[in-house]
Design a protein around this motif. Structure first.
Motif, PDB file in Angstrom:
ATOM      1  N   GLY A  78     103.845 -79.778 -22.379  1.00  0.00           N
ATOM      2  CA  GLY A  78     102.964 -79.464 -21.258  1.00  0.00           C
ATOM      3  C   GLY A  78     103.561 -78.583 -20.189  1.00  0.00           C
ATOM      4  O   GLY A  78     104.642 -78.041 -20.354  1.00  0.00           O
ATOM      5  N   PRO A  79     102.854 -78.446 -19.055  1.00  0.00           N
ATOM      6  CA  PRO A  79     103.214 -77.451 -18.053  1.00  0.00           C
ATOM      7  C   PRO A  79     104.466 -77.763 -17.219  1.00  0.00           C
ATOM      8  O   PRO A  79     105.062 -76.855 -16.659  1.00  0.00           O
ATOM      9  CB  PRO A  79     101.975 -77.424 -17.133  1.00  0.00           C
ATOM     10  CG  PRO A  79     101.324 -78.754 -17.314  1.00  0.00           C
ATOM     11  CD  PRO A  79     101.605 -79.159 -18.722  1.00  0.00           C
ATOM     12  N   ALA A  80     104.878 -79.005 -17.130  1.00  0.00           N
ATOM     13  CA  ALA A  80     106.036 -79.320 -16.282  1.00  0.00           C
ATOM     14  C   ALA A  80     107.310 -78.809 -16.937  1.00  0.00           C
ATOM     15  O   ALA A  80     107.426 -78.809 -18.154  1.00  0.00           O
ATOM     16  CB  ALA A  80     106.130 -80.829 -16.075  1.00  0.00           C
ATOM     17  N   THR A  81     108.273 -78.376 -16.133  1.00  0.00           N
ATOM     18  CA  THR A  81     109.547 -77.936 -16.709  1.00  0.00           C
ATOM     19  C   THR A  81     110.549 -79.081 -16.608  1.00  0.00           C
ATOM     20  O   THR A  81     110.501 -79.889 -15.680  1.00  0.00           O
ATOM     21  CB  THR A  81     110.115 -76.707 -15.973  1.00  0.00           C
ATOM     22  OG1 THR A  81     110.141 -77.013 -14.582  1.00  0.00           O
ATOM     23  CG2 THR A  81     109.277 -75.480 -16.215  1.00  0.00           C
ATOM     24  N   GLY A  82     111.449 -79.136 -17.579  1.00  0.00           N
ATOM     25  CA  GLY A  82     112.488 -80.174 -17.558  1.00  0.00           C
ATOM     26  C   GLY A  82     111.940 -81.571 -17.686  1.00  0.00           C
ATOM     27  O   GLY A  82     112.526 -82.522 -17.169  1.00  0.00           O
ATOM     28  N   ALA A  83     110.790 -81.732 -18.333  1.00  0.00           N
ATOM     29  CA  ALA A  83     110.211 -83.066 -18.500  1.00  0.00           C
ATOM     30  C   ALA A  83     109.539 -83.161 -19.864  1.00  0.00           C
ATOM     31  O   ALA A  83     109.041 -82.173 -20.394  1.00  0.00           O
ATOM     32  CB  ALA A  83     109.195 -83.353 -17.391  1.00  0.00           C
ATOM     33  N   CYS A 226     112.612 -76.271 -23.253  1.00  0.00           N
ATOM     34  CA  CYS A 226     113.343 -77.510 -23.557  1.00  0.00           C
ATOM     35  C   CYS A 226     113.202 -78.526 -22.423  1.00  0.00           C
ATOM     36  O   CYS A 226     113.494 -78.212 -21.273  1.00  0.00           O
ATOM     37  CB  CYS A 226     114.827 -77.205 -23.774  1.00  0.00           C
ATOM     38  SG  CYS A 226     115.825 -78.701 -23.960  1.00  0.00           S
ATOM     39  N   PRO A 227     112.762 -79.740 -22.710  1.00  0.00           N
ATOM     40  CA  PRO A 227     112.595 -80.725 -21.639  1.00  0.00           C
ATOM     41  C   PRO A 227     113.926 -81.169 -21.040  1.00  0.00           C
ATOM     42  O   PRO A 227     113.954 -81.796 -19.981  1.00  0.00           O
ATOM     43  CB  PRO A 227     111.897 -81.891 -22.347  1.00  0.00           C
ATOM     44  CG  PRO A 227     112.243 -81.761 -23.777  1.00  0.00           C
ATOM     45  CD  PRO A 227     112.382 -80.280 -24.023  1.00  0.00           C
ATOM     46  N   LYS A 228     115.023 -80.877 -21.696  1.00  0.00           N
ATOM     47  CA  LYS A 228     116.335 -81.261 -21.178  1.00  0.00           C
ATOM     48  C   LYS A 228     117.140 -80.048 -20.725  1.00  0.00           C
ATOM     49  O   LYS A 228     118.355 -80.151 -20.500  1.00  0.00           O
ATOM     50  CB  LYS A 228     117.105 -82.049 -22.234  1.00  0.00           C
ATOM     51  CG  LYS A 228     116.453 -83.388 -22.567  1.00  0.00           C
ATOM     52  CD  LYS A 228     116.546 -84.371 -21.387  1.00  0.00           C
ATOM     53  CE  LYS A 228     115.378 -85.323 -21.390  1.00  0.00           C
ATOM     54  NZ  LYS A 228     115.389 -86.248 -20.229  1.00  0.00           N
TER      55      LYS A 228
END
Lengths: 249, 670
Positions: A78-83, A226-228
């Motif tokens: 989805g749209p959030a970065t780092g999550a 990448c969420p991390k």
């Protein structure tokens, strides 16, 4: 907290060989509810109507297990970065918005059902060399070998990868380079990983190629999604490790 | 085992706990010196099933593989790397004494026994403290990137219930790094062909042949098929039963079905009432929530817990008229520092949770519900600077902000010269279960050939677990204890062939699984699985939660009967038995959560004392501290299944024997 109504445009696919299609569902939720909890609400409604709920993966729901996936409005997680998807809250969306939800799309990750894919290929790459070969019980005292804080911190940054597969889903080539490079980097940066360094790079890359992942063309989409926040520099390191290993052959 | 009949009821004979001879510090060495071993050629002939791939399961499976056994390893997720150990944040304890602050094996042992309110088995805890140091060595050799000092040596921090810094950590992701370490060793054994890995499988029953555990029935969650697996021994590493309460910090798939299956087959279930309620979780915010998120205990190293001194201020905070950062220092009640000066904010979890509840019950709680307290970093940020604080807890601050939209590192207000940062709001939540399947010193349950390791067993944490000790216990059991003790059992199995899965015992077990499945699908009622589970959770939290009374527990048992009736007569499960059907799998688990809920309530009702996580309001000191009754309850309560879910289980006692530690009242004040 404020209430909101969204339309979820969800990919439904009965099984690996079945034809899939998008279906629209309207669901009432609120800004403080997470995206996956909104899917829970929708599933609860479907069960009430005696319809089949949407199959999707999730487990820890705190962004660390890597079980959740989902391609939401064109972005992995989805749209959030780092999550991760499970850390996504509805306040990121607008009231009345139509949200498109798809599974990871990659040849190496076949769909099992609806939004669930098979990521077994990632385990197979790790089995090819993502370890130090020693048996439990023979280790020296942990402080016998000082390791620079800088190296340890860099290794930690690489080791933060949760193996969710967002990098593959984001890549136009379906490449697993970010995933492989994060593991190779963690070991390459630490002294205990040195003995098998060349062998590891060779074997993990060979396995990745064998399993049908695409090649890397350095677009950087993997790292951006990448969420991390695994850094693209890991890929540069993997390339260096791989070339060095091949030259030494 | 032959139980002893006494005036106090049925008692497990001391010999059956298999605690070795000698002083506590020599027991484990004595055991290892005299246990039976299996030679390498014979190990190849033996197969062990390990269910679960968390810290205990993955470390046991990989180590057994390294030793030469054939291992079948099962996990419920799509990869062994996703087991819920991965979510452990803060750290892992070990008695290394690298900080030169007076730590030792004895002190870690003592702190753990005291932290567990003198209800753990002493000999097991000593062994745990003894092998703790090997774990750190093992993990560093695997390339686990623990935090380090600039000199290159390992860093430590403090956790609750200790006055030394013995916790090793990898940012706020220690569980992740330790699990990925165990997963890497496991992968090596899978590649070498010693471990066969089954992902997206769930164990449904243990198969007993001639009085020994010889296999399992597991469901392939993708195809929906029940499959049979046989072995010489079965190890359960399937975690705890916290999700009985619906809302907990456990993952969505965490369940107690494997343990309950063993219990229904006759394995004793020990101390189910000992449930840990973690003080620092993000408060419940609505009825749609699917789980609760933990904020690591490590935050209590620098964070200070408070509520307003004044009821009027509390009311304003509840109504949202003022923010936490608007309350000046002199109007804040740092109640843990006030009540427990020696340990302050780092008191054990049970003590911190109860203290928070006490303040909220009196009306001093914050948040719109009045059910929260503040965890504040202003003092730490003013002392160390925001960069240092963010380096330590940055990922936790981010996680908190993502969920609540408030950043704890952001300046909230300046009163005079003092900067007040936005405090976190926290509240206690179900987190871990100290109770579990009864095991002897060898980690074998009361069923021959069936072992339980990690959170799944009961032995090491007594009535309350200290922070950073779950990771220690999981890895101790898997790397350093079970691989030894299981050989004592397997040594006389070397000439026994691995049983055929066509035996009538396997037929019967699979038939029963299928029948249960058909029952669930046939009800076709009106309640979804989650709606019944939420109701179960509500009853458990309300009547079997942080404070229990005789009346509340009796109410719970009556209400749980109704829940069971709704479940059995008015459940609706969509879809069919074929293929992936998560609702059906959840229904199976809910059936066992209801049984577990009753078990917790029975045990809590029986234990007429307060200790650790088990707080009976009738039994407290004038200061509101837990009041133990060592004369009547200095035992492990083991529950024996009586053939069906509607009959109350029978109580069997294992008297505790303390040799090295003097049992006394727990004190964190001075």
């Amino acid at each position: 907290m404020s209430k909101m109504t969204v339309t979820l445009r969800v990919w439904r696919q009965a099984g690996p060989k079945a034809q899939g299609e998008f279906k629209n569902y309207t669901v009432e939720t609120d800004t403080d509810t997470s995206f996956l909890e909104t899917l829970d609400i929708l599933n609860e409604q479907l069960v009430e109507k005696k319809e089949e709920p949407i199959a999707f993966d999730s487990d820890c729901r705190e962004g660390i297990c890597g079980m959740c996936s989902l391609y939401i409005n064109g972005h992995p997680h989805g749209p959030a970065t780092g999550a991760t998807t499970c850390q996504l809250y509805m306040r990121r969306f607008k009231d009345g918005e139509t949200i498109t939800v798809e599974p990871w799309r990659s040849a190496a990750f076949p769909v099992i059902k609806d939004l669930i894919v098979d990521r077994n290929a990632f385990d197979k790459i790790q089995q090819a060399g993502g370890y130090v070969s020693f048996n439990c019980g023979g280790a020296q005292d942990a402080n016998d070998l000082p390791i620079s804080k800088v190296a340890a911190d860099m290794a930690m940054d690489s080791a933060t990868c949760i193996g969710c597969g967002a990098c593959v889903a984001a890549c136009k080539n379906g490449s697993a380079m970010l995933f492989v490079s994060a593991k190779v980097s963690q070991f390459a940066l630490l002294p205990q990983g040195q003995v098998e360094r060349a062998r590891r790079a060779r074997k993990m890359v060979a396995k990745m190629d064998e399993l049908g992942f695409g090649n890397c063309t350095n677009t950087g989409a993997c790292s951006a999604e990448c969420p991390k926040n695994i850094s693209l520099s890991n890929i540069a390191r993997l390339n260096r490790e791989f070339i060095a290993a091949k030259c030494a052959e | 085992m032959e139980l002893i009949k006494t005036a106090d009821g049925l008692v497990i004979p001391a010999a059956d706990s298999k605690i070795p001879e000698g002083p506590v510090a020599e027991k484990w060495t004595n055991y290892k010196d005299h246990q039976k071993l299996v030679n390498p050629a014979n190990k190849r002939k033996l197969t062990v099933i390990v269910v679960g791939t968390g810290l205990a399961g993955a470390s046991a499976a990989s180590t057994l593989g390294e030793l030469g056994f054939n291992v079948l390893n099962f996990c419920i997720q799509d990869s062994p790397r996703r087991a819920h150990s991965i979510a452990a944040q803060g750290g892992i304890n070990a008695a290394k004494n690298y900080q030169n602050d007076g730590d030792s094996v004895y002190r870690l042992f003592y702190d753990t026994v005291k932290g567990g309110d003198y209800r753990a088995r002493e000999a097991n805890v000593y062994r745990l403290a003894e092998v703790s140091n090997n774990i750190i060595d093992q993990c560093v050799a695997q390339c686990v990137p623990f935090a380090r000092e600039y000199g290159g040596l390992l860093a430590n921090r403090s956790f609750g219930g200790a006055q030394v810094s013995r916790t090793f950590y990898a940012k706020g992701q220690t569980g992740q790094q330790l699990l990925l370490g165990a997963y890497s060793s496991l992968n090596r054994q899978i590649e070498l062909g010693k471990v066969k890995s089954f992902n997206r499988y769930e164990m449904h029953d243990v198969v007993m042949v001639d009085g020994r555990a010889r296999g399992i029935i597991a469901k392939n969650l993708v195809t929906g098929e029940f499959e049979r697996f046989s072995a010489h021994a079965v190890v359960l590493a399937t975690g705890g039963y916290g999700n009985t309460y619906f809302l907990s910090t456990n993952a969505m798939s965490c369940n107690c079905s494997a343990a309950v299956a063993a219990y229904r087959k006759g394995a004793y279930f020990a101390n189910p009432a000992f449930v840990q309620i973690h003080p620092t979780c993000i408060p419940v915010h609505g009825d749609k929530q699917s789980k609760l998120t933990l904020m690591s205990e490590s935050l209590r190293n620098d964070g200070r817990i408070w509520v307003p001194k004044d009821l009027e201020t509390a009311k304003k905070l509840q109504k949202g008229e003022i923010k936490g950062s608007d309350v000046p220092e002199e109007e804040r009640d740092y109640y843990l520092e006030r009540r427990y000066p020696a340990f302050g904010n780092l008191v054990p979890r049970d003590v911190a949770s109860r203290a928070a509840k006490e303040r909220c019950d009196k009306g001093f709680g914050v948040n719109n519900t009045g059910l929260a307290v503040f965890l504040d970093f202003s003092e730490a940020i003013n002392r160390l600077g925001i960069d240092t604080v963010r380096q330590r807890y940055g990922n936790l601050f981010d996680m908190y902000e993502e969920i609540t939209d408030v950043n704890p590192g952001e300046l909230g207000n300046k009163i005079g010269d003092t900067c007040y940062y936005n405090p976190m709001m926290i509240f206690p939540a179900i987190h871990y279960t100290m109770g579990g399947l009864w095991v002897d010193y060898e980690l074998q349950t009361s069923l021959k050939g069936l072992y339980a390791i990690g959170e799944c067993n009961f032995s090491d944490h007594g009535a309350n677990r200290l922070g950073a000790s779950a990771l220690m216990q999981g890895l101790a059991d898997g790397y350093f204890v079970l691989p030894y003790t299981i050989q004592n059992y397997l040594s006389d199995q070397i000439s026994v062939p691995c049983p055929s899965t066509s035996l009538p015992e396997f037929d019967e077990a699979e038939k029963q699984c299928r029948a249960r499945q058909q029952q669930l699908l046939d009800i076709q009622g009106n309640h979804s699985v989650d709606s019944i589970h939420k109701e179960l959770g509500h009853i458990m939290w309300e009547y079997v939660g942080m404070a229990r009374t005789k009346e509340s527990l009796e109410t719970a048992l009556a209400k749980l009967k109704e829940i069971r009736k709704t479940f059995e007569t008015d459940l609706y499960v969509p879809g069919s038995a074929e293929g992936y059907n998560n609702e059906l799998d959840k229904a199976f688990r809910l059936r066992d959560f209801i049984t577990m809920g009753e078990l917790i309530a029975y045990d809590a009702l029986n234990r007429n004392e307060s200790c650790g996580g088990h707080f009976r309001e009738e039994y407290q000191t004038e200061e509101g501290e837990a009041k133990r009754d060592d004369e009547n309850y200095f035992y492990v309560a083991c529950w024996d299944y009586q053939g069906n879910d509607n009959t109350a289980p029978a109580l069997i006692k294992e008297p505790l024997q303390y040799e090295a530690i003097k049992v006394q009242t727990r004190n964190y004040k001075s």
